[in-house]
Enzyme design. Structure first.
Site, PDB file in Angstrom:
ATOM      1  CE  LYS A 186     -45.981  -0.569  35.513  1.00  0.00           C
ATOM      2  NZ  LYS A 186     -45.375  -1.920  35.589  1.00  0.00           N
ATOM      3  N   GLY A 239     -36.449   3.415  33.404  1.00  0.00           N
ATOM      4  CA  GLY A 239     -36.605   2.249  32.549  1.00  0.00           C
ATOM      5  C   GLY A 239     -35.858   2.455  31.241  1.00  0.00           C
ATOM      6  CB  SER A 240     -36.121   0.681  28.043  1.00  0.00           C
ATOM      7  OG  SER A 240     -37.503   0.865  27.784  1.00  0.00           O
ATOM      8  CB  THR A 241     -33.797   4.956  25.729  1.00  0.00           C
ATOM      9  OG1 THR A 241     -32.773   5.270  26.691  1.00  0.00           O
ATOM     10  CG2 THR A 241     -33.933   6.116  24.755  1.00  0.00           C
ATOM     11  NE  ARG A 242     -39.305  -0.942  23.733  1.00  0.00           N
ATOM     12  CZ  ARG A 242     -40.539  -1.104  24.226  1.00  0.00           C
ATOM     13  NH1 ARG A 242     -41.565  -0.545  23.604  1.00  0.00           N
ATOM     14  NH2 ARG A 242     -40.751  -1.833  25.297  1.00  0.00           N
ATOM     15  N   GLY A 244     -39.186   5.325  27.771  1.00  0.00           N
ATOM     16  CA  GLY A 244     -39.033   6.697  28.269  1.00  0.00           C
ATOM     17  C   GLY A 244     -39.510   7.726  27.247  1.00  0.00           C
ATOM     18  CD  GLU A 262     -32.567   9.572  36.484  1.00  0.00           C
ATOM     19  OE1 GLU A 262     -31.556   9.193  35.877  1.00  0.00           O
ATOM     20  OE2 GLU A 262     -32.629  10.639  37.109  1.00  0.00           O
ATOM     21  CB  CYS A 297     -28.998   2.230  34.153  1.00  0.00           C
ATOM     22  SG  CYS A 297     -28.799   2.919  35.799  1.00  0.00           S
ATOM     23  CD  GLU A 396     -29.401  -0.225  28.998  1.00  0.00           C
ATOM     24  OE1 GLU A 396     -30.558  -0.128  28.592  1.00  0.00           O
ATOM     25  OE2 GLU A 396     -28.998   0.313  30.050  1.00  0.00           O
TER      26      GLU A 396
HETATM   27  P1  NAD Z   1     -38.784  -1.000  30.616  1.00  0.00           P
HETATM   28  O1  NAD Z   1     -38.739   0.341  29.982  1.00  0.00           O
HETATM   29  O2  NAD Z   1     -39.182  -2.148  29.780  1.00  0.00           O
HETATM   30  O3  NAD Z   1     -39.826  -0.994  31.825  1.00  0.00           O
HETATM   31  C1  NAD Z   1     -39.698  -0.078  32.881  1.00  0.00           C
HETATM   32  C2  NAD Z   1     -41.056   0.129  33.518  1.00  0.00           C
HETATM   33  O4  NAD Z   1     -41.911   0.735  32.552  1.00  0.00           O
HETATM   34  C3  NAD Z   1     -41.761  -1.159  33.955  1.00  0.00           C
HETATM   35  O5  NAD Z   1     -42.455  -0.927  35.154  1.00  0.00           O
HETATM   36  C4  NAD Z   1     -42.734  -1.404  32.812  1.00  0.00           C
HETATM   37  O6  NAD Z   1     -43.872  -2.141  33.180  1.00  0.00           O
HETATM   38  C5  NAD Z   1     -43.106   0.012  32.431  1.00  0.00           C
HETATM   39  N1  NAD Z   1     -43.619   0.146  31.069  1.00  0.00           N
HETATM   40  C6  NAD Z   1     -43.330  -0.621  29.983  1.00  0.00           C
HETATM   41  N2  NAD Z   1     -44.030  -0.195  28.917  1.00  0.00           N
HETATM   42  C7  NAD Z   1     -44.761   0.871  29.324  1.00  0.00           C
HETATM   43  C8  NAD Z   1     -45.676   1.736  28.681  1.00  0.00           C
HETATM   44  N3  NAD Z   1     -45.995   1.592  27.400  1.00  0.00           N
HETATM   45  N4  NAD Z   1     -46.222   2.740  29.410  1.00  0.00           N
HETATM   46  C9  NAD Z   1     -45.900   2.917  30.706  1.00  0.00           C
HETATM   47  N5  NAD Z   1     -45.061   2.106  31.374  1.00  0.00           N
HETATM   48  C10 NAD Z   1     -44.494   1.104  30.690  1.00  0.00           C
HETATM   49  O7  NAD Z   1     -37.385  -1.211  31.313  1.00  0.00           O
HETATM   50  P2  NAD Z   1     -36.886  -2.459  32.149  1.00  0.00           P
HETATM   51  O8  NAD Z   1     -36.540  -3.561  31.200  1.00  0.00           O
HETATM   52  O9  NAD Z   1     -37.825  -2.745  33.255  1.00  0.00           O
HETATM   53  O10 NAD Z   1     -35.549  -1.875  32.825  1.00  0.00           O
HETATM   54  C11 NAD Z   1     -34.339  -1.834  32.187  1.00  0.00           C
HETATM   55  C12 NAD Z   1     -34.051  -0.435  31.705  1.00  0.00           C
HETATM   56  O11 NAD Z   1     -34.073   0.479  32.797  1.00  0.00           O
HETATM   57  C13 NAD Z   1     -32.667  -0.337  31.115  1.00  0.00           C
HETATM   58  O12 NAD Z   1     -32.714   0.386  29.905  1.00  0.00           O
HETATM   59  C14 NAD Z   1     -31.885   0.439  32.169  1.00  0.00           C
HETATM   60  O13 NAD Z   1     -30.784   1.135  31.686  1.00  0.00           O
HETATM   61  C15 NAD Z   1     -32.930   1.342  32.705  1.00  0.00           C
HETATM   62  N6  NAD Z   1     -32.536   1.857  34.020  1.00  0.00           N
HETATM   63  C16 NAD Z   1     -32.114   3.162  34.125  1.00  0.00           C
HETATM   64  C17 NAD Z   1     -31.690   3.673  35.342  1.00  0.00           C
HETATM   65  C18 NAD Z   1     -31.227   5.100  35.482  1.00  0.00           C
HETATM   66  O14 NAD Z   1     -31.203   5.604  36.606  1.00  0.00           O
HETATM   67  N7  NAD Z   1     -30.858   5.778  34.404  1.00  0.00           N
HETATM   68  C19 NAD Z   1     -31.697   2.845  36.470  1.00  0.00           C
HETATM   69  C20 NAD Z   1     -32.131   1.538  36.338  1.00  0.00           C
HETATM   70  C21 NAD Z   1     -32.550   1.046  35.107  1.00  0.00           C
END
Ligand code: NAD
Length: 496
Positions: A186, A239-242, A244, A262, A297, A396
């Site tokens: 996804k 994605g985000s820690t929230r 995650g 991650e 990130c 962040e």
């Molecule tokens: P996000 O957490 O908002 O979204 C990431 C993904 O999760 C998207 O595909 C989104 O649709 C999905 N998502 C959102 N809510 C969800 C839910 N309730 N259930 C399941 N999936 C859901 O993050 P973002 O804004 O897309 O990306 C930015 C974040 O990603 C930053 O915090 C960044 O640090 C992190 N990031 C981390 C790494 C790493 O390797 N550590 C690499 C790249 C980005």
């Protein structure tokens, strides 16, 4: 700036899901507008996947896994297909780079030289690795044989963000597919297009239908059903820690699927007065926070400079800032493109406001601009006089905003660097070998850079301590996420 940039025609994109080898609309027919941050144009209508679409994709992935059309192939055969898949990415490099830039706003020169190449290299590397890794035999008594083997975990759900859409997807699908799993990906709703093309190219390369499925859609509507699905064996999330944290909860609430995350970062970069090359340190500090519009990130967003060199450091840094003026990312020489969308632009601007309100000194930038009409752009921004407890030092931002702090004491700066919920990466600049090793050891981060901040390679693990996530992408360690370890005991009745 490129305000007079001609708007190239929008290529036509197919926004439908790819399930069981076929392009399909969402089950309920819903779509959403895919808007480009370059200039606000609508690029495509994208399938708005929901629980029924995820269910269909997981069903297809399960069937493919059970009938062993991919998982049952000899590793050398999977290798050949993975290498063909990587080659197809390179054959379509210009198209993929243009798509990535239109979709999420990064400069096309980096989409082409970094994103396409890294994704292809990652797919090739795991393909090449898979027929070179051996299993184990345990040192047991001679009356028995204990085989320790790795098996694919089964159906892998992958959820990725928008900042490096192809690379983030490749880091997960490449080791998962190479190990023999089936995948449901996804992509982010903000950048779904290249993921759909990757799945088409995988099919063309010979990955059988049903093995690699892509369902675009929003997090709550398509991501959650994937993380909660009872027939998904593993969920790999970036994605985000929230979000995650929710992924781990959903894994526990459903079938205890393996969950790997991650997540975010607020990486400290510590420059001591005995730094071996101040110019290089300045270039790395500025270049790394402004690369990808600060949407990385691992960006070194907290810069700690020893007080005695801070003035000289900032003078050099400010001279570099004009190089990072945002401009049309479709132009070949642009180095700073568009912020992914208006919501993220507003978030970045809110953080800039909070920095000013909490008393940090704005040295550069601080404004949204419009080098291309209708697009989302922010000037490269530097704050001095930041304290570690200010919002812009704790949270962040995910935008081109550098927070500069100063220090006088080694133990104190290490403590400050570690005083953050994240632990993704860190940097140390010193010519003193003892200090370099001592500080690198004391920093709580998944990766520590010494006297550089740019090194990266598919051969090294990538991931974080603390709330930067669980598990590691890249390197052979990534196979740990997508395989189960099995012990097989065989009794040996010695005939001699
Ligand atoms: P996000 O957490 O908002 O979204 C990431 C993904 O999760 C998207 O595909 C989104 O649709 C999905 N998502 C959102 N809510 C969800 C839910 N309730 N259930 C399941 N999936 C859901 O993050 P973002 O804004 O897309 O990306 C930015 C974040 O990603 C930053 O915090 C960044 O640090 C992190 N990031 C981390 C790494 C790493 O390797 N550590 C690499 C790249 C980005």
């Amino acid at each position: 700036m490129n305000s007079a940039a001609p708007a190239p025609q929008t290529p036509s994109f197919d926004g439908r899901a790819l399930i069981n080898g076929e392009r399909v609309a969402a089950r309920d027919g819903q779509t959403f507008d895919n808007v480009s941050p370059v200039d606000g144009r609508v690029l495509a209508q994208v399938a708005r996947g929901g629980a029924a679409d995820i269910d269909a994709a997981v069903g297809a992935a399960r069937t493919a896994f059970e009938d062993r059309r991919w998982s049952g192939l000899p590793p050398a055969q999977r290798k050949r297909v993975m290498i063909a898949f990587a080659d197809l990415l390179l054959a379509h490099a210009d198209e993929l780079a243009l798509t990535e830039t239109l979709d999420m706003g990064k400069p096309v020169k980096y989409s082409r030289s970094v994103d396409v190449n890294s994704a292809a290299n990652c797919i090739r590397w795991y393909g090449e690795a898979v027929d070179k890794v051996y299993d184990e035999i345990a040192p047991t008594p001679s009356t028995a044989l204990a085989l320790i083997t790795r098996e694919p975990v089964g159906v892998v759900g992958v959820i990725v963000p928008w900042n490096y859409p192809m690379i983030m997807a490749a880091w997960k699908i490449a080791p998962a597919l190479a190990a023999g799993n089936s995948v449901v990906l996804k992509p982010s709703e903000k950048s779904p297009l290249t993921a759909l093309r990757l799945a088409e190219l995988a099919l063309e390369a010979g990955i059988p239908p049903g093995v690699f499925n892509v369902v675009p859609g929003f997090g709550a509507e398509a991501g959650s059903p994937l993380a909660l699905h009872m027939d998904v064996d593993c969920i790999a999330f970036t994605g985000s820690t929230r979000v995650g944290k929710q992924i781990h909860v959903m894994a526990g609430q459903s079938n205890l699927k393996r969950a790997w995350t991650e997540l975010g970062g607020k990486s400290p970069n510590i420059v001591f007065a005995d730094c071996p090359d101040l110019d290089r340190a300045v270039e790395a500090a500025v270049g790394s926070i402004f690369f990808n519009q600060g949407e990385s990130c691992n960006a070194p967003s907290r810069l700690f400079v020893e007080a005695s060199i801070k003035e000289a450091f900032l003078e050099k840094a400010l001279k570099l800032v004009p190089q990072y003026q945002p401009a049309n990312p479709l132009h070949a020489d642009t180095v700073m493109g568009a912020i992914v969308d208006r919501t993220q632009l507003d978030t970045v601007m809110r953080y800039i406001d909070s920095g000013q309100r909490e008393g940090a000194k704005l040295l550069a930038g601080g404004q949204a601009v419009e080098p291309v009409k209708g697009g989302c752009y922010v000037l490269p921004t530097i704050f001095d006089g930041v304290r570690n407890d200010m919002t812009i030092a704790r949270e962040e931002i995910f935008g081109p905003v550098l927070s500069v702090l100063s220090f006088t004491d080694v133990a104190d700066v290490v403590q400050q660097a570690n005083r953050n919920v994240y632990g993704l990466q860190a940097g140390v600049w010193t010519r003193d070998l003892n200090k370099a090793h001592g500080v690198a050891r004391a920093l709580r981060a998944g990766t520590v850079h010494v006297n550089q901040y740019d090194e990266d390679d598919i051969t090294v693990p990538f991931g974080g301590f603390k709330q930067s996530g669980v598990g590691r992408d890249k390197s052979l360690h990534a196979f740990d996420k997508y395989t189960e370890v099995k012990t097989t005991w065989i009794r040996i009745d010695s005939p001699v």
